[in-house]
Design a protein around this motif. Structure first.
Motif, PDB file in Angstrom:
ATOM      1  N   TYR A  54       0.767  -1.125   0.134  1.00 44.05           N
ATOM      2  CA  TYR A  54       0.055  -0.020   0.041  1.00 44.05           C
ATOM      3  C   TYR A  54       0.828   1.357  -0.076  1.00 44.05           C
ATOM      4  O   TYR A  54       1.907   1.177   0.714  1.00 44.05           O
ATOM      5  CB  TYR A  54      -0.768   0.142   1.054  1.00 44.05           C
ATOM      6  CG  TYR A  54      -1.734  -1.014   1.387  1.00 44.05           C
ATOM      7  CD1 TYR A  54      -3.251  -0.801   0.843  1.00 44.05           C
ATOM      8  CD2 TYR A  54      -1.392  -2.319   1.862  1.00 44.05           C
ATOM      9  CE1 TYR A  54      -4.149  -1.773   0.962  1.00 44.05           C
ATOM     10  CE2 TYR A  54      -2.393  -3.248   2.068  1.00 44.05           C
ATOM     11  CZ  TYR A  54      -3.707  -3.202   1.566  1.00 44.05           C
ATOM     12  OH  TYR A  54      -4.871  -4.115   1.826  1.00 44.05           O
ATOM     13  N   ASP A  66      -3.560   7.032  10.942  1.00 48.25           N
ATOM     14  CA  ASP A  66      -5.115   6.502  10.489  1.00 48.25           C
ATOM     15  C   ASP A  66      -4.821   5.461   9.171  1.00 48.25           C
ATOM     16  O   ASP A  66      -5.378   4.610   9.136  1.00 48.25           O
ATOM     17  CB  ASP A  66      -5.884   7.772   9.962  1.00 48.25           C
ATOM     18  CG  ASP A  66      -6.404   8.458  11.351  1.00 48.25           C
ATOM     19  OD1 ASP A  66      -6.198   8.056  12.313  1.00 48.25           O
ATOM     20  OD2 ASP A  66      -6.629   9.783  10.967  1.00 48.25           O
ATOM     21  N   ARG A  67      -4.055   6.065   8.192  1.00 45.70           N
ATOM     22  CA  ARG A  67      -3.672   5.223   7.133  1.00 45.70           C
ATOM     23  C   ARG A  67      -3.333   4.019   7.338  1.00 45.70           C
ATOM     24  O   ARG A  67      -3.714   2.881   6.983  1.00 45.70           O
ATOM     25  CB  ARG A  67      -2.852   5.796   6.047  1.00 45.70           C
ATOM     26  CG  ARG A  67      -2.507   5.189   4.898  1.00 45.70           C
ATOM     27  CD  ARG A  67      -3.647   4.749   4.022  1.00 45.70           C
ATOM     28  NE  ARG A  67      -3.324   4.366   2.724  1.00 45.70           N
ATOM     29  CZ  ARG A  67      -3.939   3.435   2.007  1.00 45.70           C
ATOM     30  NH1 ARG A  67      -5.356   2.956   2.297  1.00 45.70           N
ATOM     31  NH2 ARG A  67      -3.523   2.900   0.837  1.00 45.70           N
ATOM     32  N   MET A  69      -3.355   2.415  10.543  1.00 46.18           N
ATOM     33  CA  MET A  69      -4.250   1.613  11.010  1.00 46.18           C
ATOM     34  C   MET A  69      -5.327   0.757  10.291  1.00 46.18           C
ATOM     35  O   MET A  69      -5.617  -0.238  10.382  1.00 46.18           O
ATOM     36  CB  MET A  69      -4.891   2.423  12.088  1.00 46.18           C
ATOM     37  CG  MET A  69      -6.223   1.695  12.785  1.00 46.18           C
ATOM     38  SD  MET A  69      -5.700   0.456  13.907  1.00 46.18           S
ATOM     39  CE  MET A  69      -4.900   1.240  15.257  1.00 46.18           C
ATOM     40  N   THR A  70      -5.881   1.485   9.191  1.00 55.89           N
ATOM     41  CA  THR A  70      -6.667   1.131   8.266  1.00 55.89           C
ATOM     42  C   THR A  70      -6.307  -0.348   7.506  1.00 55.89           C
ATOM     43  O   THR A  70      -6.997  -1.103   7.439  1.00 55.89           O
ATOM     44  CB  THR A  70      -7.171   2.148   7.086  1.00 55.89           C
ATOM     45  OG1 THR A  70      -8.044   3.193   7.940  1.00 55.89           O
ATOM     46  CG2 THR A  70      -8.354   1.705   5.979  1.00 55.89           C
ATOM     47  N   ILE A  71      -4.843  -0.079   7.118  1.00 55.08           N
ATOM     48  CA  ILE A  71      -4.427  -1.085   6.596  1.00 55.08           C
ATOM     49  C   ILE A  71      -4.121  -2.461   7.485  1.00 55.08           C
ATOM     50  O   ILE A  71      -4.413  -3.604   6.901  1.00 55.08           O
ATOM     51  CB  ILE A  71      -2.971  -0.657   5.871  1.00 55.08           C
ATOM     52  CG1 ILE A  71      -3.225   0.345   4.763  1.00 55.08           C
ATOM     53  CG2 ILE A  71      -2.144  -1.817   5.513  1.00 55.08           C
ATOM     54  CD1 ILE A  71      -1.884   1.178   4.397  1.00 55.08           C
ATOM     55  N   CYS A  72      -3.778  -2.068   8.584  1.00 53.41           N
ATOM     56  CA  CYS A  72      -3.491  -3.124   9.684  1.00 53.41           C
ATOM     57  C   CYS A  72      -4.730  -4.242   9.881  1.00 53.41           C
ATOM     58  O   CYS A  72      -4.809  -5.102   9.938  1.00 53.41           O
ATOM     59  CB  CYS A  72      -2.983  -2.716  10.816  1.00 53.41           C
ATOM     60  SG  CYS A  72      -1.247  -1.938  10.889  1.00 53.41           S
ATOM     61  N   ARG A  73      -5.996  -3.170  10.092  1.00 51.73           N
ATOM     62  CA  ARG A  73      -7.232  -3.887  10.180  1.00 51.73           C
ATOM     63  C   ARG A  73      -7.615  -4.981   9.252  1.00 51.73           C
ATOM     64  O   ARG A  73      -8.313  -5.879   9.094  1.00 51.73           O
ATOM     65  CB  ARG A  73      -8.172  -2.880  10.630  1.00 51.73           C
ATOM     66  CG  ARG A  73      -8.127  -2.136  11.998  1.00 51.73           C
ATOM     67  CD  ARG A  73      -9.256  -1.213  12.288  1.00 51.73           C
ATOM     68  NE  ARG A  73      -9.209  -0.295  13.436  1.00 51.73           N
ATOM     69  CZ  ARG A  73      -9.377  -0.940  14.512  1.00 51.73           C
ATOM     70  NH1 ARG A  73      -9.963  -2.066  14.647  1.00 51.73           N
ATOM     71  NH2 ARG A  73      -9.358  -0.294  15.741  1.00 51.73           N
ATOM     72  N   ARG A  74      -7.418  -4.140   7.860  1.00 50.17           N
ATOM     73  CA  ARG A  74      -7.798  -4.878   6.514  1.00 50.17           C
ATOM     74  C   ARG A  74      -6.932  -6.273   6.406  1.00 50.17           C
ATOM     75  O   ARG A  74      -7.817  -6.956   6.120  1.00 50.17           O
ATOM     76  CB  ARG A  74      -7.694  -3.825   5.372  1.00 50.17           C
ATOM     77  CG  ARG A  74      -8.098  -4.316   4.070  1.00 50.17           C
ATOM     78  CD  ARG A  74      -7.793  -3.442   2.861  1.00 50.17           C
ATOM     79  NE  ARG A  74      -8.473  -2.240   3.203  1.00 50.17           N
ATOM     80  CZ  ARG A  74      -8.457  -1.201   2.228  1.00 50.17           C
ATOM     81  NH1 ARG A  74      -7.324  -1.090   1.432  1.00 50.17           N
ATOM     82  NH2 ARG A  74      -8.904  -0.079   2.488  1.00 50.17           N
ATOM     83  N   GLU A  75      -5.793  -5.992   6.671  1.00 46.26           N
ATOM     84  CA  GLU A  75      -4.855  -7.136   6.503  1.00 46.26           C
ATOM     85  C   GLU A  75      -4.591  -8.194   7.328  1.00 46.26           C
ATOM     86  O   GLU A  75      -4.114  -9.052   7.476  1.00 46.26           O
ATOM     87  CB  GLU A  75      -3.403  -6.538   6.059  1.00 46.26           C
ATOM     88  CG  GLU A  75      -3.712  -5.852   4.608  1.00 46.26           C
ATOM     89  CD  GLU A  75      -3.991  -6.689   3.456  1.00 46.26           C
ATOM     90  OE1 GLU A  75      -3.781  -7.863   3.476  1.00 46.26           O
ATOM     91  OE2 GLU A  75      -4.389  -6.590   2.295  1.00 46.26           O
ATOM     92  N   ARG A  97      -3.393   3.024  20.903  1.00 45.53           N
ATOM     93  CA  ARG A  97      -4.303   2.854  20.011  1.00 45.53           C
ATOM     94  C   ARG A  97      -4.075   1.455  19.435  1.00 45.53           C
ATOM     95  O   ARG A  97      -5.126   0.663  19.102  1.00 45.53           O
ATOM     96  CB  ARG A  97      -4.411   3.981  18.930  1.00 45.53           C
ATOM     97  CG  ARG A  97      -5.596   3.991  18.118  1.00 45.53           C
ATOM     98  CD  ARG A  97      -5.572   5.179  17.056  1.00 45.53           C
ATOM     99  NE  ARG A  97      -6.180   4.939  15.931  1.00 45.53           N
ATOM    100  CZ  ARG A  97      -6.295   5.894  14.828  1.00 45.53           C
ATOM    101  NH1 ARG A  97      -5.609   6.852  14.832  1.00 45.53           N
ATOM    102  NH2 ARG A  97      -7.129   5.493  13.743  1.00 45.53           N
TER     103      ARG A  97
END
Length: 351
Positions: A54, A66-67, A69-75, A97
């Protein structure tokens, strides 16, 4: 025995050196590691080797955390490994967080963040805790630069001036009367050098003078020391002598046991109670004495040299982050590592 599965996020993953870091994680003998890479540059060679990649903003961008964190949650990321100072400090400030989301960031404790953003403050604290540090001066004005030069023995003795917050040797200048010696040029040991008046003239043109540190100059070899901590206790220490004093680009090293270097690095670790994997830069003087240059808030990019030598410190780092037992390590001292260039053809896409 089935190896535990884990998804690891690696920053600066598009760089050429990241290729070997990604492969080192994937080659773990005790874990099944899936690597998610993130980087500002979607075209770098490392992007083709991660399982997913990404593009992200820089570590200093307000949108960075934030970016990521979003990637970590998605993957489904469980461990995030930063490989630049800006990213390490950004994730360190947000580590609670990430921890609440089940993600471990291999970053300094919150109380250490201030030290890693101010080299002079780091020297202050280490000196207070009994660590020998170089002579140094804080400078923010031209008169202070001149005053520091005189106190450090200029022009009879050269000195180094560098930003209080920087990485990878950026903005570091050797201030001395002459240029590089023939011996330095032949050995590839020269740094960017200029006379004091030249530096002052250049600085005078700037609207403001960023906080700087002026410090005494040494003429010996430079070592990177990898320090792997477990709960503040030093687990593994590896000293690597650079073939060139600058850390970027990486020009190779030899794993070398130097008693003074190892003793100084150990004292730094004891003073700060570091966890995870950190890099300490140490330089020798003409008599072989060891002097601290930097303490970095993350592992060195050149930690891949230990992997090439047969010691996978990145695997050990992930095990530490997962609270798994970190095995005892035998350091293969005497092994020399030299970088090489290779080309790879990979078809892929960037998300």
């Amino acid at each position: 025995m089935t190896k535990p599965r884990v998804t690891v996020l690696l920053t600066c993953a598009a760089s050429p050196m990241a290729v070997e870091a990604i492969q080192a994680l994937q080659a773990s003998r005790t874990l099944r590691v899936r690597v998610v890479g993130v980087d500002m540059d979607p075209r770098g060679p490392g992007a083709a080797f991660a399982s997913a990649f990404y593009q992200v903003p820089g570590g200093g961008d307000p949108a960075y955390v934030d970016r990521v964190m979003t990637i970590c949650r998605r993957e489904g990321v469980r461990v995030a490994i930063p490989t630049s100072d800006e990213e390490a400090l950004a994730l360190a400030r947000a580590q609670d967080r990430f921890r609440s989301a089940g993600i471990t960031c291999t970053v300094p404790r919150p109380e250490l963040i201030e030290l890693f953003t101010d080299k002079a403050r780091m020297y202050d604290v280490l000196a207070q805790r009994g660590v020998v540090v170089p002579r140094y001066e804080r400078v923010t004005t031209i008169p202070q630069v001149r005053h520091a030069a005189a106190r450090l023995g200029y022009p009879a003795r050269p000195f180094v001036i560098k930003p209080a917050a920087a990485r990878g040797g950026r903005g570091v200048w050797l201030i001395r009367e002459g240029g590089a010696s023939l011996d330095e040029l032949l050995r590839g040991m020269s740094l960017d050098a200029m006379r004091l008046e030249t530096y002052v003239q250049a600085a005078d043109r700037a609207a403001t003078l960023a906080p700087l540190v002026a410090m005494e100059c040494f003429s010996g070899d430079v070592f990177d020391v990898d320090l792997l901590g477990v709960g503040g206790r030093l687990k593994t220490m590896v000293s690597r002598r650079r073939f060139h004093p600058r850390s970027t680009p990486f020009r190779g090293c030899v794993l070398e046991r130097h008693p003074a270097v190892l003793a100084l690095a150990r004292s730094v670790h004891q003073a700060l109670k570091l966890d995870y994997l950190h890099d300490v830069d140490i330089m020798l003087d003409a008599q072989g004495g060891a002097h601290l240059l930097e303490v970095n808030p993350r592992q060195s990019a050149s930690v891949i040299a230990t992997v090439s030598a047969g010691l996978n410190l990145l695997e050990h780092l992930v095990r530490r982050a997962l609270d798994l037992k970190v095995p005892a390590a035998r350091v293969p001292y005497g092994v020399a590592i030299r970088p090489s260039v290779r080309t790879t053809c990979v078809n892929g896409r960037v998300r």
